[in-house]
Design an enzyme around this catalytic site. Sequence first.
Site, PDB file in Angstrom:
ATOM      1  N   ASP A 114       0.853  -1.191   0.000  1.00 25.71           N
ATOM      2  CA  ASP A 114       0.000   0.000   0.000  1.00 25.71           C
ATOM      3  C   ASP A 114       0.889   1.242   0.000  1.00 25.71           C
ATOM      4  O   ASP A 114       1.909   1.275   0.681  1.00 25.71           O
ATOM      5  CB  ASP A 114      -0.900  -0.011   1.241  1.00 25.71           C
ATOM      6  N   HIS A 149     -10.329  -4.508  -3.990  1.00 22.80           N
ATOM      7  CA  HIS A 149      -9.011  -4.742  -3.418  1.00 22.80           C
ATOM      8  C   HIS A 149      -9.150  -5.193  -1.972  1.00 22.80           C
ATOM      9  O   HIS A 149      -9.995  -4.701  -1.232  1.00 22.80           O
ATOM     10  CB  HIS A 149      -8.098  -3.516  -3.545  1.00 22.80           C
TER      11      HIS A 149
END
Length: 137
Positions: A52, A131
Amino acid sequence: MENNNISNTTKTATESSPKDYSSNPTVFGKILRQEIPYHPYIETDTLLSFRDRTPRAPLHALVITKQYIPSVQSLQSPSLSSNDDASIEVVSSMKEMALQIIQSQQPTAYQNQDYILAFHIPPFNSVDHIHLHVLAP
């Protein structure tokens, strides 16, 4: 347990992408097209996982589908599948990849089941592409 698919490298647009992701309008489409850098963990024919860009834990990965699916709510769409099996397979394969990442990157957290796997549900999603967040201390 060593997983040779796990990578700590950064990929960029200079590396060729074998599939056409031009219809994906999201930042994840740009990642799939390798237009922007990312830090990959595991890639398969159907999924990609990467770090991320704003991690909220020592391990904060995302697992995305290569097929453009706007959200988890889209998994119920007849256009994705004529039955629930395909939707279940998508979520199951994403979970399996997430657990592989945790096992490789944070083995103690994996062993102690000290991790979080979570989807955003509209309207609270940050990117309109399904996601799975993978977080471990």
